[in-house]
Write a protein that holds these residues in place. Structure first.
Motif, PDB file in Angstrom:
ATOM      1  N   UNK A 770       0.752  -1.312  -0.026  1.00  0.00           N
ATOM      2  CA  UNK A 770      -0.047   0.126  -0.041  1.00  0.00           C
ATOM      3  C   UNK A 770       1.029   1.312  -0.109  1.00  0.00           C
ATOM      4  N   UNK A 771       0.649   1.960  -0.992  1.00  0.00           N
ATOM      5  CA  UNK A 771       1.221   3.355  -0.872  1.00  0.00           C
ATOM      6  C   UNK A 771       0.255   4.626  -0.655  1.00  0.00           C
ATOM      7  N   UNK A 772       0.599   5.138   0.284  1.00  0.00           N
ATOM      8  CA  UNK A 772      -0.350   6.478   0.784  1.00  0.00           C
ATOM      9  C   UNK A 772       0.365   7.667   0.839  1.00  0.00           C
ATOM     10  N   UNK A 773      -0.027   8.602  -0.044  1.00  0.00           N
ATOM     11  CA  UNK A 773       0.476   9.992   0.034  1.00  0.00           C
ATOM     12  C   UNK A 773      -0.456  10.999   0.624  1.00  0.00           C
ATOM     13  N   UNK A 774      -0.204  11.646   1.627  1.00  0.00           N
ATOM     14  CA  UNK A 774      -0.952  12.834   2.348  1.00  0.00           C
ATOM     15  C   UNK A 774      -0.211  14.154   2.190  1.00  0.00           C
ATOM     16  N   UNK A 775      -0.866  15.209   1.358  1.00  0.00           N
ATOM     17  CA  UNK A 775      -0.302  16.363   1.219  1.00  0.00           C
ATOM     18  C   UNK A 775      -0.613  17.300   2.365  1.00  0.00           C
ATOM     19  N   UNK A 776       0.111  17.318   3.453  1.00  0.00           N
ATOM     20  CA  UNK A 776      -0.554  17.919   4.639  1.00  0.00           C
ATOM     21  C   UNK A 776       0.205  19.293   4.854  1.00  0.00           C
ATOM     22  N   UNK A 777       0.626  19.937   3.779  1.00  0.00           N
ATOM     23  CA  UNK A 777       1.222  21.326   4.019  1.00  0.00           C
ATOM     24  C   UNK A 777      -0.114  22.149   3.935  1.00  0.00           C
ATOM     25  N   UNK A 778      -0.877  21.939   3.072  1.00  0.00           N
ATOM     26  CA  UNK A 778      -2.310  22.595   2.854  1.00  0.00           C
ATOM     27  C   UNK A 778      -3.506  22.083   3.435  1.00  0.00           C
ATOM     28  N   UNK A 779      -3.327  20.761   3.639  1.00  0.00           N
ATOM     29  CA  UNK A 779      -4.581  19.983   4.113  1.00  0.00           C
ATOM     30  C   UNK A 779      -4.085  19.220   5.367  1.00  0.00           C
ATOM     31  N   UNK A 780      -4.048  19.668   6.672  1.00  0.00           N
ATOM     32  CA  UNK A 780      -3.431  19.192   7.770  1.00  0.00           C
ATOM     33  C   UNK A 780      -3.684  17.519   8.057  1.00  0.00           C
ATOM     34  N   UNK A 781      -4.796  17.336   7.954  1.00  0.00           N
ATOM     35  CA  UNK A 781      -5.533  16.159   8.183  1.00  0.00           C
ATOM     36  C   UNK A 781      -4.786  14.828   7.175  1.00  0.00           C
ATOM     37  N   UNK A 782      -4.385  15.373   6.187  1.00  0.00           N
ATOM     38  CA  UNK A 782      -4.147  14.368   5.134  1.00  0.00           C
ATOM     39  C   UNK A 782      -3.028  13.448   5.393  1.00  0.00           C
ATOM     40  N   UNK A 783      -1.969  14.124   6.231  1.00  0.00           N
ATOM     41  CA  UNK A 783      -0.760  13.353   6.580  1.00  0.00           C
ATOM     42  C   UNK A 783      -1.164  12.314   7.608  1.00  0.00           C
TER      43      UNK A 783
END
Length: 951
Positions: A770-783
């Motif tokens: 599983x590869x998960x990317x979370x762009x948290x610099x603009x969307x804090x919960x994504x990380x």
């Protein structure tokens, strides 16, 4: 169109001292260099002319040097498309030669002047100029110069659409050049002769001559002649409906002209490529090229070409539903053609006006579904249809007068369309049949398809079902071979959207047969006909696999786009985004798509195997006893449904009014959108909002699902193929007052039955990596979401913050069984190929996502509105879901509207825990929906995620 600016032999300079003699010898040598290179290496010709001008500046007293400098300057200006300047320089050179008592050289300067005057639209002056020069050549015994002038006169007659006279001049020139062993000009004459024959519809002979000319140009190293032969052969292919060869030839010619730095030829090539786009119904792209070509032609003094380009631009605007602008463009073209006394131009304007009137008739009174009777006498579109008939009849007469049979057939087909639109099927059928015979004699494939389809549609309107079926099937078979040869989904989707009529006619016949004798066989036939127009380009793309990579120029444009995106994002972060930068970015997007398109045109197309009909037995075999495939279709205002089970196929007619369904959906969507910006401000009103949305969704259920209930009672898994315009419905939330569909069925969607079958035969691989990317610099919960997902799997990887990048995705995506992307997203209705997921270092657009090489796993797009799609043609949906399916994913989970961050995190936790336990994606989705529904019953919170591709 071929041109020549050759000159006669040089004369020995008079003895005026060693310096003058050396200057004169050098001047004549530079003049010969200029002429030797003007067609094969225009830049070298310009350099020789520049050197000659420097020599003239240093020798002000030598009139012969001044005359030679003016002469070559005129030739170079002509090469550059600066026609008025060319005429002025050549006249100055002639005056100097006359003063020197050198009538032969003075006449030779007028040979290129004939060309320049013709390009300026000053045909009478060009004719007079040519006649005077030819008289001098004959009187002085210079037959070689006379033959070169014949070549230019042939080109002038071609520009005036005097094709018979043009052919006469070209034949004469070709014979003389061959005797003189002048290969370059002999090839020019051959190309010109081919053009004249092609304009007179002698296609086979024209093709033979073009092939010979191109071969000879290649053997003798004449790149411009090769490009001209490519261009002419491509235009012939376009007229005959060989679109794949036409597109490839036009693109080869365009690239050659660009390399040779020939702006005039390049402008014409842009217009001709736009003509090909127009023929393929790629209308916005055609319009952009016409605008670009018109700007270049205005700067290059090309009034004839501007008139034809304005005409074609009007046709593109008409197709785009902009009749006022279309009428304005046609009026401009008509004025220019009238000034030039161009009968073919006037015919083409009349034909375009007929097409515009027919479009207006369809707008005022949309056509009934094929096979449902003729047009009523009081139809609001009757008057413009009658106008279309009159314009088309006029165009046919004018094309015949001009000796252009292909144009006359095209006009007759539009006249037949107008007759059928007015309900006169008998007269239309006769005219279609006559036009079909004429198109067959001309070997014009595109016109044959139109004629064959017209015969079938008219026969269907008359109730002659047997003849209708034969004609419509023949039209479909002819069209399929054309369609399959086109390079790229975009061209295929656009072209298909313009040729739906024969498919719709065959569907009407299949429905008539089923209505008369219901049963599994007739129902299967209806299903095949329904699916024959659904997401065809996507189905073929999935079957074909990965496409070749793009060139360095396309990659450079992508890099520029990334830079523009980052710059625009910085401006947005600083609160000062500019409209100019956004427009620059959108222009760069269009440039990229055009570059990729042109690169594909330049590749040889290898057509795939014949697709054939949908295999209903294979489809039924792929379904389990508790599975069902529900296929919706729109026929006018009727919602038709086919239900496929392992045990057979069922057709349900008149399930609902499409207009009523769309009205109910608008009301439901209004209620769902109440929570678009979050539920916090509306917490106290949530129970009321929930009751309101439930009422709207219950009304939708009564329309689109209740009529299917008996057939789906025992169906646990349901795969939906929604009708046009209904793909965005939250089917999971539809309910009967007691339970919603998510509580009764495991649901998934596909854009067509063929794509559904592809998905059923290709289950997703088990989720191990599983590869998960979370762009948290603009969307804090994504990380945190990405880390949570990766932690559930032994081989899970999470990349967050600055590591959630395009580079990381491209490096690891091919190895992942599950790809989870949590980030901001943007749906681009104006250009769906640039809908994007915004990672840390830039957007992953649909255009770039298609190039990923993914395993047959599951992609989860945990972002807002990732399931939305634009339409390329009627049933080709373009967006992020399609892009990931093309990239190789077996299943894609995407959202229909903005999703609540906190609730989405809970939703994803349940979904992935289901996958971890070995559930299928559809089962895991059902579990997640149920879990969220218990705590947050409003459908906006749990029904927005949809599974695409299969269960």
């Amino acid at each position: 169109m071929v041109q020549t600016a050759d000159a006669g032999p040089s004369l020995e300079p008079e003895a005026r001292g060693p310096d003058a003699a050396a200057a004169l010898a050098r001047a004549w040598d530079l003049k010969q260099q200029c002429y030797a290179a003007w067609t094969s290496a225009p830049q070298r010709a310009a350099e020789a002319a520049a050197d000659l001008q420097q020599l003239a500046d240093a020798s002000p007293g030598l009139d012969e040097v001044q005359a030679l400098a003016r002469w070559t300057a005129g030739v170079v200006r002509l090469n550059q498309g600066r026609m008025a300047e060319a005429v002025a320089q050549l006249d100055a050179a002639a005056a100097l030669w006359q003063r020197l008592g050198r009538p032969l050289e003075a006449a030779q300067t007028q040979v290129p002047k004939v060309m320049a005057l013709s390009m300026l639209g000053q045909h009478d002056q060009a004719e007079a100029c040519g006649a005077a020069a030819r008289q001098v050549f004959v009187s002085l015994g210079d037959l070689a110069a006379a033959s070169r002038l014949s070549l230019n006169l042939g080109s002038m007659h071609m520009r005036r659409d005097d094709h018979a006279d043009a052919a006469r001049h070209y034949r004469q020139a070709a014979v003389l050049f061959a005797r003189a062993r002048d290969t370059e000009h002999s090839v020019m004459a051959d190309i010109g002769l081919g053009d004249a024959l092609s304009a007179q519809a002698d296609f086979d002979e024209a093709a033979r001559i073009y092939s010979r000319a191109r071969m000879r140009a290649g053997q003798h190293g004449l790149p411009l002649m090769q490009a001209l032969a490519d261009e002419s052969m491509a235009l012939l292919d376009l007229a005959r409906g060989h679109y794949d060869a036409a597109l490839a030839g036009l693109e080869r010619a365009r690239r050659s002209y660009a390399q040779l730095a020939l702006p005039q030829h390049s402008a014409i090539a842009e217009k001709q490529l736009a003509d090909a786009y127009l023929a393929l119904h790629l209308l916005p792209e055609a319009l952009a090229l016409y605008d670009r070509a018109l700007a270049a032609m205005a700067a290059l003094d090309m009034p004839d070409d501007r008139a034809w380009t304005a005409l074609q631009r009007g046709r593109a605007l008409s197709g785009l539903g902009q009749p006022p602008l279309a009428a304005q463009a046609l009026a401009e073209a008509a004025t220019q053609f009238a000034a030039q006394a161009s009968v073919p131009g006037q015919a083409a304007v009349a034909l375009a006006q007929a097409e515009l009137a027919l479009d207006r008739a369809a707008t005022l009174a949309p056509a009934r579904p094929v096979g449902q009777g003729t047009v009523p006498a009081g139809d609001a579109g009757a008057a413009p249809a009658a106008q279309a008939q009159g314009h088309a009849a006029q165009a046919a007469v004018l094309f015949t007068q001009a000796g252009q049979p292909e144009g006359a057939v095209r006009a007759a087909l539009v006249e037949a369309d107008a007759l059928l639109r007015q309900g006169d099927a008998g007269a239309a059928r006769v005219l279609y049949a006559r036009s079909l015979r004429q198109a067959q004699a001309l070997h014009a494939r595109g016109l044959q398809i139109r004629g064959q389809a017209g015969v079938g549609l008219a026969a269907l309107a008359q109730g002659d079902d047997g003849a209708a079926a034969r004609a419509l099937q023949a039209a479909v078979e002819r069209f399929e071979s054309q369609w399959r040869a086109l390079p790229g989904d975009e061209l295929r989707g656009a072209f298909f959207a313009d040729h739906l009529a024969p498919y719709q006619g065959l569907l009407a016949l299949a429905l008539q047969a089923h209505d008369a004798q219901p049963g599994n066989a007739t129902a299967s036939r209806v299903l095949q006909r329904l699916d024959s127009v659904r997401a065809r380009a996507l189905a073929e793309r999935l079957r074909a696999g990965a496409a070749p990579g793009d060139d360095a120029e396309a990659d450079a444009l992508r890099a520029r786009l990334q830079w523009l995106h980052r710059r625009l994002q910085r401006q947005a972060d600083e609160g000062s985004p500019t409209a100019s930068l956004a427009e620059t970015l959108h222009r760069a997007e269009r440039d990229l798509l055009e570059q990729v398109r042109r690169q594909r045109l330049a590749r040889p197309v290898v057509p795939g195997a014949s697709r054939g009909h949908l295999s209903v037995p294979a489809l039924r075999a792929a379904l389990q006893p508790a599975d069902a495939l529900v296929v919706q279709a729109r026929l006018g205002d009727e919602l038709l449904v086919c239900i496929v089970r392992r045990r057979g196929v069922q057709v349900l007619r008149r399930v609902a009014s499409v207009e009523a369904v769309q009205a109910a959906w608008r009301l439901a969507r209004f209620q769902l959108d109440a929570l678009r910006h979050g539920a916090a401000p509306l917490q106290d009103q949530l129970p009321l909002l929930e009751r309101r949305v439930q009422q709207r969704l219950q009304a939708l259920h009564a329309l689109v699902w209740a009529p299917l209930a008996d057939a789906l009672t025992d169906a646990r898994r349901v795969l939906l193929v929604p009708a046009e315009g209904l793909a965005g419905l939250p089917f999971a939330a539809l309910h009967d007052g007691l339970t919603c569909l998510a509580q009764r069925h495991l649901l998934a969607q596909a854009p067509s039955v063929q794509v559904a079958l592809h998905g059923l035969q290709r289950p997703p691989v088990p989720p191990t990596r599983v590869l998960a990317l979370g762009e948290s610099s603009r969307l804090p919960h994504a990380g945190a979401e990405a880390a949570q997902v990766a932690a559930l799997f032994p081989q899970g990887q999470a990349f967050t913050g600055t590591d959630a990048s395009l580079a990381v995705l491209q490096q690891h995506a091919a190895e992942a069984d599950v790809l989870h992307l949590a980030c901001h997203a943007q749906f681009r209705g104006d250009n769906p190929m640039f809908s994007a997921l915004h990672l840390h270092d830039g957007p992953l657009t649909a255009e770039r996502a298609e190039a990923l090489r993914l395993r047959a796993g599951t992609v989860v797009l945990s972002a807002c509105e990732t399931g939305l799609a634009g339409h390329a043609g009627r049933d080709e949906q373009v967006g992020l879901v399609r892009a990931f399916l093309v990239a190789g994913a077996a299943r894609v989970l995407a959202s229909l509207w903005p999703v609540d961050d906190a609730i989405t995190a809970v939703f994803m936790d349940h979904f992935y825990r289901g996958l971890q336990r070995g559930l299928s994606p559809a089962q895991a989705l059902g579990d997640a929906q149920t879990a969220v529904m218990c705590r947050h019953p409003h459908p906006a919170f749990w029904s927005g995620f949809v599974l695409f591709g299969g269960w």
